[in-house]
Motif scaffolding. Structure first.
Motif, PDB file in Angstrom:
ATOM      1  N   ILE A 108      20.439  30.990  -8.319  1.00 18.78           N
ATOM      2  CA  ILE A 108      20.765  32.022  -7.325  1.00 18.78           C
ATOM      3  C   ILE A 108      19.508  32.751  -6.860  1.00 18.78           C
ATOM      4  O   ILE A 108      19.394  33.142  -5.692  1.00 18.78           O
ATOM      5  N   VAL A 109      18.546  32.944  -7.754  1.00 11.70           N
ATOM      6  CA  VAL A 109      17.358  33.749  -7.467  1.00 11.70           C
ATOM      7  C   VAL A 109      16.220  32.818  -7.058  1.00 11.70           C
ATOM      8  O   VAL A 109      15.709  32.054  -7.876  1.00 11.70           O
ATOM      9  N   ARG A 110      15.836  32.885  -5.763  1.00 16.41           N
ATOM     10  CA  ARG A 110      14.895  31.917  -5.194  1.00 16.41           C
ATOM     11  C   ARG A 110      13.625  32.603  -4.728  1.00 16.41           C
ATOM     12  O   ARG A 110      13.689  33.628  -4.035  1.00 16.41           O
ATOM     13  N   PRO A 111      12.445  32.057  -5.089  1.00 14.68           N
ATOM     14  CA  PRO A 111      11.183  32.665  -4.647  1.00 14.68           C
ATOM     15  C   PRO A 111      11.096  32.729  -3.129  1.00 14.68           C
ATOM     16  O   PRO A 111      11.525  31.811  -2.423  1.00 14.68           O
ATOM     17  N   LEU A 112      10.520  33.820  -2.636  1.00 14.63           N
ATOM     18  CA  LEU A 112      10.402  34.043  -1.191  1.00 14.63           C
ATOM     19  C   LEU A 112       9.057  34.710  -0.913  1.00 14.63           C
ATOM     20  O   LEU A 112       8.764  35.775  -1.456  1.00 14.63           O
ATOM     21  N   GLN A 113       8.243  34.076  -0.058  1.00 20.20           N
ATOM     22  CA  GLN A 113       6.932  34.642   0.257  1.00 20.20           C
ATOM     23  C   GLN A 113       7.030  35.586   1.456  1.00 20.20           C
ATOM     24  O   GLN A 113       7.647  35.273   2.472  1.00 20.20           O
ATOM     25  N   PHE A 114       6.393  36.740   1.309  1.00 12.50           N
ATOM     26  CA  PHE A 114       6.390  37.781   2.334  1.00 12.50           C
ATOM     27  C   PHE A 114       5.020  37.886   3.008  1.00 12.50           C
ATOM     28  O   PHE A 114       3.986  37.692   2.366  1.00 12.50           O
ATOM     29  N   ILE A 115       5.049  38.234   4.277  1.00 15.84           N
ATOM     30  CA  ILE A 115       3.853  38.623   5.020  1.00 15.84           C
ATOM     31  C   ILE A 115       3.995  40.088   5.398  1.00 15.84           C
ATOM     32  O   ILE A 115       5.015  40.492   5.968  1.00 15.84           O
ATOM     33  N   THR A 116       3.012  40.883   5.055  1.00 22.36           N
ATOM     34  CA  THR A 116       2.952  42.278   5.501  1.00 22.36           C
ATOM     35  C   THR A 116       1.748  42.430   6.420  1.00 22.36           C
ATOM     36  O   THR A 116       0.608  42.420   5.960  1.00 22.36           O
ATOM     37  N   PRO A 117       1.967  42.536   7.730  1.00 21.02           N
ATOM     38  CA  PRO A 117       0.853  42.566   8.685  1.00 21.02           C
ATOM     39  C   PRO A 117       0.169  43.927   8.759  1.00 21.02           C
ATOM     40  O   PRO A 117       0.797  44.965   8.508  1.00 21.02           O
ATOM     41  N   VAL A 118      -1.108  43.907   9.092  1.00 24.31           N
ATOM     42  CA  VAL A 118      -1.879  45.131   9.337  1.00 24.31           C
ATOM     43  C   VAL A 118      -2.414  45.053  10.771  1.00 24.31           C
ATOM     44  O   VAL A 118      -3.145  44.126  11.125  1.00 24.31           O
ATOM     45  N   PHE A 119      -2.018  46.028  11.581  1.00 23.89           N
ATOM     46  CA  PHE A 119      -2.418  46.069  12.987  1.00 23.89           C
ATOM     47  C   PHE A 119      -3.396  47.210  13.245  1.00 23.89           C
ATOM     48  O   PHE A 119      -3.353  48.262  12.586  1.00 23.89           O
ATOM     49  N   ASN A 296       8.814  31.158   9.166  1.00 27.87           N
ATOM     50  CA  ASN A 296       8.630  30.391   7.929  1.00 27.87           C
ATOM     51  C   ASN A 296       8.500  31.267   6.695  1.00 27.87           C
ATOM     52  O   ASN A 296       8.539  30.754   5.573  1.00 27.87           O
ATOM     53  N   HIS A 297       8.290  32.559   6.904  1.00 31.19           N
ATOM     54  CA  HIS A 297       8.099  33.498   5.806  1.00 31.19           C
ATOM     55  C   HIS A 297       8.963  34.734   6.045  1.00 31.19           C
ATOM     56  O   HIS A 297       9.382  35.006   7.174  1.00 31.19           O
ATOM     57  N   ALA A 298       9.185  35.482   4.988  1.00 35.64           N
ATOM     58  CA  ALA A 298       9.775  36.806   5.147  1.00 35.64           C
ATOM     59  C   ALA A 298       8.695  37.770   5.644  1.00 35.64           C
ATOM     60  O   ALA A 298       7.502  37.563   5.394  1.00 35.64           O
ATOM     61  N   PHE A 299       9.118  38.811   6.334  1.00 33.44           N
ATOM     62  CA  PHE A 299       8.198  39.843   6.805  1.00 33.44           C
ATOM     63  C   PHE A 299       8.668  41.208   6.303  1.00 33.44           C
ATOM     64  O   PHE A 299       9.860  41.525   6.346  1.00 33.44           O
ATOM     65  N   GLY A 300       7.713  41.992   5.839  1.00 35.98           N
ATOM     66  CA  GLY A 300       7.946  43.401   5.564  1.00 35.98           C
ATOM     67  C   GLY A 300       7.175  44.191   6.594  1.00 35.98           C
ATOM     68  O   GLY A 300       5.937  44.137   6.615  1.00 35.98           O
ATOM     69  N   ILE A 301       7.870  44.891   7.474  1.00 32.53           N
ATOM     70  CA  ILE A 301       7.216  45.550   8.604  1.00 32.53           C
ATOM     71  C   ILE A 301       7.664  46.993   8.735  1.00 32.53           C
ATOM     72  O   ILE A 301       8.703  47.399   8.216  1.00 32.53           O
ATOM     73  N   ASP A 306       9.719  54.987  14.020  1.00 28.53           N
ATOM     74  CA  ASP A 306       9.634  56.034  12.996  1.00 28.53           C
ATOM     75  C   ASP A 306       8.900  55.582  11.734  1.00 28.53           C
ATOM     76  O   ASP A 306       8.855  56.311  10.755  1.00 28.53           O
ATOM     77  N   HIS A 307       8.356  54.358  11.746  1.00 28.84           N
ATOM     78  CA  HIS A 307       7.492  53.821  10.682  1.00 28.84           C
ATOM     79  C   HIS A 307       8.224  53.535   9.377  1.00 28.84           C
ATOM     80  O   HIS A 307       7.585  53.316   8.352  1.00 28.84           O
ATOM     81  N   ARG A 308       9.573  53.527   9.404  1.00 30.89           N
ATOM     82  CA  ARG A 308      10.304  53.124   8.205  1.00 30.89           C
ATOM     83  C   ARG A 308      10.142  51.626   7.981  1.00 30.89           C
ATOM     84  O   ARG A 308      10.097  50.842   8.909  1.00 30.89           O
ATOM     85  N   PHE A 309      10.101  51.272   6.718  1.00 31.90           N
ATOM     86  CA  PHE A 309       9.881  49.885   6.312  1.00 31.90           C
ATOM     87  C   PHE A 309      11.201  49.118   6.385  1.00 31.90           C
ATOM     88  O   PHE A 309      12.248  49.619   5.970  1.00 31.90           O
ATOM     89  N   TYR A 344      18.057  49.805  16.989  1.00 30.52           N
ATOM     90  CA  TYR A 344      16.931  50.414  16.273  1.00 30.52           C
ATOM     91  C   TYR A 344      16.057  49.337  15.625  1.00 30.52           C
ATOM     92  O   TYR A 344      14.827  49.357  15.731  1.00 30.52           O
ATOM     93  N   LEU A 345      16.688  48.379  14.937  1.00 26.87           N
ATOM     94  CA  LEU A 345      15.939  47.297  14.306  1.00 26.87           C
ATOM     95  C   LEU A 345      15.380  46.327  15.345  1.00 26.87           C
ATOM     96  O   LEU A 345      14.229  45.884  15.259  1.00 26.87           O
ATOM     97  N   ARG A 346      16.189  46.013  16.326  1.00 28.90           N
ATOM     98  CA  ARG A 346      15.812  44.993  17.301  1.00 28.90           C
ATOM     99  C   ARG A 346      14.617  45.418  18.156  1.00 28.90           C
ATOM    100  O   ARG A 346      13.810  44.581  18.568  1.00 28.90           O
ATOM    101  N   HIS A 347      14.463  46.709  18.398  1.00 30.01           N
ATOM    102  CA  HIS A 347      13.374  47.198  19.248  1.00 30.01           C
ATOM    103  C   HIS A 347      12.014  46.784  18.690  1.00 30.01           C
ATOM    104  O   HIS A 347      11.106  46.386  19.439  1.00 30.01           O
TER     105      HIS A 347
END
Length: 595
Positions: A108-119, A296-301, A306-309, A344-347
């Protein structure tokens, strides 16, 4: 206590046994009675049975119907909590995530790689608005990634890394808007299926012979002894379709009573106003087919407004976008996603992924969940800690609330070892007539149902099914059911008709609709669904992974299977279908067609 995977896989745990289960609840004096069938209550039950205690677990609706089926479906360490210096929480959560991924429930628990971008500073071309640079630079992000790995003794699936060349990110994610991108951090967390973890936890407890569990049973009062201590519950059946029919209340006796009701905890405690210990916040998600949102990856943005993650999460063949985080004061039983929540999310998503097809016509489903955050006056929604608290009331009622899904095992152990075992009001040992294992990690053992992927592919069932059962269906069965998948595959091989998908539609090949008749039969026999919603919203996630226009046909085909096995008449079948479709309608603000 000795029981095996076969005891779990073959567990006779269907709604047809309801009367028998109620009779057992009536006549047994349990060591521990737990109110609440989400992950917190299920975790307490699992901890207790491995300590040798006899447990009752009851839930007013379906197991995992509340917050525990409406999360972001991640087991994660909480990398963003490093910003608020909650190092202990992150350490515990990352170590638990690793155990859950590698040992507890690897299917059930599957590894998932995240990208957190810096702009750097950039402009929103749609509005001309200047957008500030990311709050973290690459150096700060590297420190955070090193800490994230270090806190779990560098046992993450892969070490975190920094990429300071935007061209490499563009190669990894061709659809990602790299305008003014400086670089990114890469790290691993894990996907999971939240409600299935709850169900598997409860099934393991019941299969042990030390737990009696039942859904749709509502607490209406506490039972106290002559010393004023809680020693049981007065309960009544919570019938969804005949709420005015007569159900006689009955008593469940228990030496210890634990309140694990999440967002309903203050209702159970009778606290209000400034005495409340929780403040619910609402989080919503929506889903898209991966062919319409190619990543291809998960994103944390961070949200550009309002800068919420929040997250963009690939989950096999779907993309899950969420979550919002807003204080909530409406009905606890019926939170829904609004068009405003979606927009809100889609914007932000549309700016970063301009080619993604995520307008309303491409959304498959939405869901809204409520987090039972512990009150911290003066803090905003996203600032409130995800810590848990344990309480013991004057009458001996124990409460466990807050925390993260990831740390449910530790939360249960904390309650048992630091509160119940040390209570001066309640004697869990019953005058030393019960010997209780006090180990911190008593329940840190693999689930009986656990199955690693190499074990699955080496099984006789998988080998026999190759070339006969669609590979998308095989992958789906493995992820959802672990060792239970082997039994389901055997049934399909014996009767190929059981491998028929519940929906046969050219828009939904097995890649997007892998649910087959055999797994519905397995669910009914072994996972005690009482209603159609239980199957389509929690034992599976069909309700938010398939377009609303297809839901009636799915409801009808599933109801035929359930009706035959649970002896539903024509009137009951119709009621089940319409109730399910009313849920779909309430959660499909994006959809304007017929359901």
């Amino acid at each position: 206590m000795s029981f095996s995977a076969d005891d779990v896989v073959n567990l006779d745990f269907s709604d047809g046994r309801r009367t028998e289960i109620i009779n057992k609840l009536k006549i047994t004096d349990f060591d521990v009675v737990i109110i609440g069938g989400g992950i917190t209550g299920a975790g307490v039950a699992r901890d207790a049975i491995y300590r040798g205690l006899n447990v009752a677990l009851i839930e007013k609706d379906d197991f995992a119907e509340g917050t525990s089926s409406r999360s972001s479906k991640l087991l994660h360490g909480g990398i963003r909590y490093l910003k608020t210096y909650e190092l202990k929480l992150v350490e515990e959560a990352t170590k638990e995530r690793n155990w859950e991924r590698d040992e507890a429930l690897p299917h059930i628990v599957r590894p998932l790689q995240f990208i957190t971008p810096v702009f750097g500073e950039k402009k929103d071309h749609r509005t001309g608005k200047a957008l500030p640079p990311s709050s973290n630079d690459l150096n700060t992000l590297k420190i955070g990634l090193d800490m994230y790995d270090g806190l779990c003794n560098n046992q993450n699936y892969r070490p975190g890394e920094i990429i300071d060349d935007p061209r490499k990110i563009a190669e990894m994610e061709p659809e990602f808007n790299t305008d003014q991108l400086i670089g990114a951090g890469l790290f691993y967390d894990t996907n999971m299926d939240d409600a299935r973890i709850v169900i598997e936890t409860i099934k393991e407890c019941v299969a042990s012979g030390k737990c009696t569990a039942l859904n749709y049973l509502k607490v209406i009062d506490f039972v106290h002894n002559n010393d004023g201590l809680v020693k049981g519950l007065k309960v009544v059946e919570n019938d969804k379709f005949t709420p005015k029919s007569k159900h006689d209340p009955f008593i469940i006796k228990g030496n210890v009573v634990v309140n694990c009701t999440g967002i309903w905890v203050d209702h159970v405690l009778g606290t209000s106003g400034k005495e409340k210990i929780t403040r619910p916040t609402k989080g919503i998600h929506f889903t898209i087919k991966i062919d319409d949102f190619k990543i291809n990856h998960a994103f944390g943005i961070s949200n550009i407004d309002d800068h919420r993650f929040f997250f963009i999460l690939p989950r096999e063949h779907w993309i899950l976008v969420g979550t919002t985080d807003t204080f909530y004061d409406e009905s606890l039983d019926k939170p829904v996603a609004t068009q405003e929540d979606i927009d809100y999310l889609r914007h932000t998503v549309e700016l970063l992924f301009p080619n993604a097809k995520i307008d309303n016509s491409y959304i498959l489903g939405t869901y809204a969940g409520l987090r039972p955050l512990v009150v911290e006056p003066g803090k905003s929604e996203s600032e409130i800690s995800r810590k848990h608290i344990c309480l013991e009331r004057e009458d001996g009622l124990f409460t466990l609330v807050g925390g993260k899904f990831t740390t449910f095992r530790l939360m249960a152990a904390d309650l048992m070892r630091k509160y119940i075992l040390k209570s001066k009001k309640v004697d869990i040992t019953r005058n030393n007539t019960i010997t209780i294992n006090k180990s911190k990690n008593i329940a840190k053992i693999p689930y009986k149902i656990a199955l690693k992927h190499d074990e699955f592919e080496a099984s006789e069932q998988f080998k026999a099914a190759k070339g006969i059962i669609d590979p998308f269906i095989l992958d789906h069965l493995y992820i959802e059911f672990g060792k239970g998948a082997l039994q389901i595959i055997e049934k399909i091989l014996q009767d190929p008709n059981l491998g028929t998908c519940l929906l046969e539609d050219p828009d939904y090949p097995p890649k997007y609709f892998p649910w087959v008749k055999a797994e519905i039969i397995y669910i009914i026999q072994h996972e005690i669904p009482r209603h159609l919603n239980d199957v389509l919203c929690r034992r599976t996630e069909i309700c938010w992974l398939v377009d609303p226009s297809k839901q009636r046909k799915i409801a009808e085909s599933t109801t035929e299977v359930m009706g035959e096995m649970l002896d539903w008449d024509k009137k009951r079948k119709k009621a089940e279908i319409e109730f399910y479709l009313s849920y779909i309608k309430a959660n499909s603000v994006f959809y304007k067609g017929e359901i």
